[in-house]
Scaffold this active site. Structure first.
Site, PDB file in Angstrom:
ATOM      1  N   PHE A  98       1.789  -2.546 -39.803  1.00 33.44           N
ATOM      2  CA  PHE A  98       0.713  -2.682 -40.795  1.00 33.44           C
ATOM      3  C   PHE A  98       0.578  -1.471 -41.713  1.00 33.44           C
ATOM      4  O   PHE A  98      -0.262  -1.456 -42.613  1.00 33.44           O
ATOM      5  CB  PHE A  98      -0.631  -2.923 -40.091  1.00 33.44           C
ATOM      6  CG  PHE A  98      -0.661  -4.171 -39.242  1.00 33.44           C
ATOM      7  CD1 PHE A  98      -0.174  -5.377 -39.740  1.00 33.44           C
ATOM      8  CD2 PHE A  98      -1.171  -4.148 -37.955  1.00 33.44           C
ATOM      9  CE1 PHE A  98      -0.189  -6.534 -38.962  1.00 33.44           C
ATOM     10  CE2 PHE A  98      -1.191  -5.299 -37.172  1.00 33.44           C
ATOM     11  CZ  PHE A  98      -0.704  -6.492 -37.672  1.00 33.44           C
ATOM     12  N   LYS A 205      12.767   7.987 -27.860  1.00 34.51           N
ATOM     13  CA  LYS A 205      12.380   7.921 -26.439  1.00 34.51           C
ATOM     14  C   LYS A 205      12.237   6.477 -25.971  1.00 34.51           C
ATOM     15  O   LYS A 205      12.436   6.187 -24.784  1.00 34.51           O
ATOM     16  CB  LYS A 205      11.091   8.700 -26.199  1.00 34.51           C
ATOM     17  CG  LYS A 205       9.943   8.185 -27.060  1.00 34.51           C
ATOM     18  CD  LYS A 205       8.652   8.046 -26.334  1.00 34.51           C
ATOM     19  CE  LYS A 205       7.717   7.142 -27.111  1.00 34.51           C
ATOM     20  NZ  LYS A 205       6.476   6.822 -26.465  1.00 34.51           N
TER      21      LYS A 205
END
Lengths: 349, 349
Positions: A98, A205
């Site tokens: 968004f 990660k």
């Protein structure tokens, strides 16, 4: 110096946990900050009532962070422009998909002197490829944008469990301002200038986290998990060194690096995805529907983009963990192959 | 070059898991190594039979590593001298408190050209202070001694779960010889020259492991654990830089560093100790009796010695995690204080 006014753009569980911190901090540091913190909240109906009204009367985000009181000087506002137009500091804490759209709406309607900080992990991916979230914000709004990330599960921060975070801020001075805004005795902030690495860690990660979940799903124990974490870290470092000019190894010793990686590989949602990939033969899309109610996992998206970047540079062989996770997410490779890809890792040579 | 003969000094669960690896490797690399691997075994009676006889007939250490077959070319020998006198490579894998005494018995009775490798984590502590295990072996036997350590829980290695290890070897050449002896597709070895740091990691990680256990015991989650691991790692690095001339930061990126630390903080026995310290008011001695049948936890011993060294150099303030664990192990500080000691860590300044 005039007092800075603060707006939180977003109000999910992480946004609400941050609202708790900021509401208290601006009161204690009222020489620096305006007392009222505005929080833009996408309006929803909860049990027949508007969520903004619930937050503003009960001072609790009963939908996304139930059971945690938000200070009364944090005001939920359903209108994005009203919430953000006067802000000196804009804190972006939205789902990554968004961000661009929200910034487009804000464009030209905010202070040109405002600074932003992105608390959004992961990267923005569109047809043109991968982009740091802070760069999306910078490009659309034309303002400075820093990043804040670390091993910061929202629920634990809201419970005031001790943790650390890293503020990545390429521009002098803003890092210290943000530290004074965010830091509490249970939320310790370190400031580094190597912002791009801070943000990249937050994306990479997740790929390693999927790998850790695959190892879990295959029934491996602490040794294998520790090896996955280490080899994943080495690929993260190598990738940053190649793709980010000036990336510093010391950044990986910050909370955004090793801490967030370790937490992700033990408790994160991408780890969970990895485990499910082993234990079912569903696609990632199907698992997203089931496990995330249609939200998307960041890891597979990042793995796909990273794979493209590696292929372009003929570096596939150097990153067996990243590449293997990508193929397994596509279901083009068996999860059992993951461990085999680590046996002759370039790090062992 | 003549073939090297191998003796394993010790036969507990880690020794037996290593015996499984070495028995297979010497057969496959019989150009380099003698086929027979001798394993010194402290004689015990198990169900009315001698343990050495059980190992040599059933090829299983039913007491310390039940369910795992040891290759038939590994021969258990109850006489220390007979086992070790002809060896070119001596692999020490004993409980740390028996090392000095065992070496004293071997002194003058082994090959002067032999090389040793210590698989023993932790440090030797006597009235004169702290000493690396490899130095104890070197000093008593007058031979070269390397170290091999990493995230290597014996049971998982015995099940052939993928993991990594680090060979620390200050002398050129021996590291590669040891790599060819130990390495398998599921047990990957990296060689570094920074041997002292490799060994020190094996001792210091236990202190951090207790800290992680304390955080667990206090009910903290993944964020706090990740912060404890990171701050612990930073103290490990800082300590090494001060006390080991030439210690290299890159060593902490090896399995002996970050991998072993992460595994210790999630699954090790020192982590378990930390949790019990929070949940009971027993002393460490009492907990050792209960949990380890009288064996000693390495973490509190290391914490005590490290504390002395820090105090001598006026460095207490720089190492709040190490120091806090020490006081909590002595029951001179409340476990709840552990987290407070991290809030103003020098790493945050």
């Amino acid at each position: 110096m005039s007092k800075k006014s603060v707006c939180i753009v977003g109000s999910g569980n992480w946004g609400s946990a941050i609202a708790k911190i900021l509401g208290k901090n601006v009161k204690e540091r009222s020489d620096k900050f305006e007392i009222c913190v505005k929080m833009w909240m996408y309006e929803e109906m909860v049990d027949g009532r508007k969520l903004t009204e619930i937050v503003n009367t009960e001072h609790e985000n009963i939908k996304y962070l139930p059971g945690v009181k938000i200070p009364e000087n944090v005001v939920a506002i359903p209108d994005l422009i009203k919430a953000s137009e006067d802000a000196d500091i804009l804190i972006f804490v939205l789902p990554h998909q968004f961000v661009a759209k929200t910034c487009q709406q804000m464009k030209g309607k905010i202070k040109s002197s405002a600074v932003a900080v992105s608390l959004i992990k992961g990267v923005s991916i569109d047809d043109s490829g991968m982009k740091m979230i802070s760069n999306v914000i910078k490009e659309v709004l034309g303002i400075e944008c820093c990043a804040l990330m670390g091993a910061n599960l929202a629920g634990e921060v809201a419970q005031e469990q001790f943790c650390e975070t890293t503020i990545g801020c390429a521009v002098n001075g803003t890092g210290e301002l943000l530290k004074s805004l965010f830091e509490t005795p249970y939320f310790r902030c370190s400031v580094v200038t190597d912002q791009a690495t801070v943000e990249l860690c937050g994306a990479l990660k997740n790929i390693v986290g999927i790998g850790a979940g695959i190892a879990d799903g295959l029934g491996h124990g602490d040794n294998t998990k520790a090896a996955v974490i280490r080899l994943g870290l080495m690929e993260m470092i190598k990738f940053s060194e190649i793709f980010i000019p000036g990336s510093q190894r010391s950044t990986f010793f910050e909370s955004c690096g090793i801490s967030d990686l370790v937490a992700t590989c033990h408790g994160g949602r991408n780890r969970m995805l990895g485990e499910h990939i082993v234990k079912s033969d569903k696609t990632v899309k199907q698992l997203e529907k089931e496990l995330l109610k249609g939200q998307s996992f960041q890891g597979p998206l990042a793995a796909r983009e990273i794979f493209k970047m590696l292929k372009d540079k003929n570096l596939i062989e150097r990153f067996p963990l990243f590449v293997s996770v990508h193929y397994i997410c596509l279901r083009e490779s068996q999860p059992e192959e993951f461990i085999n890809c680590l046996r002759n890792h370039p790090e062992h040579i």
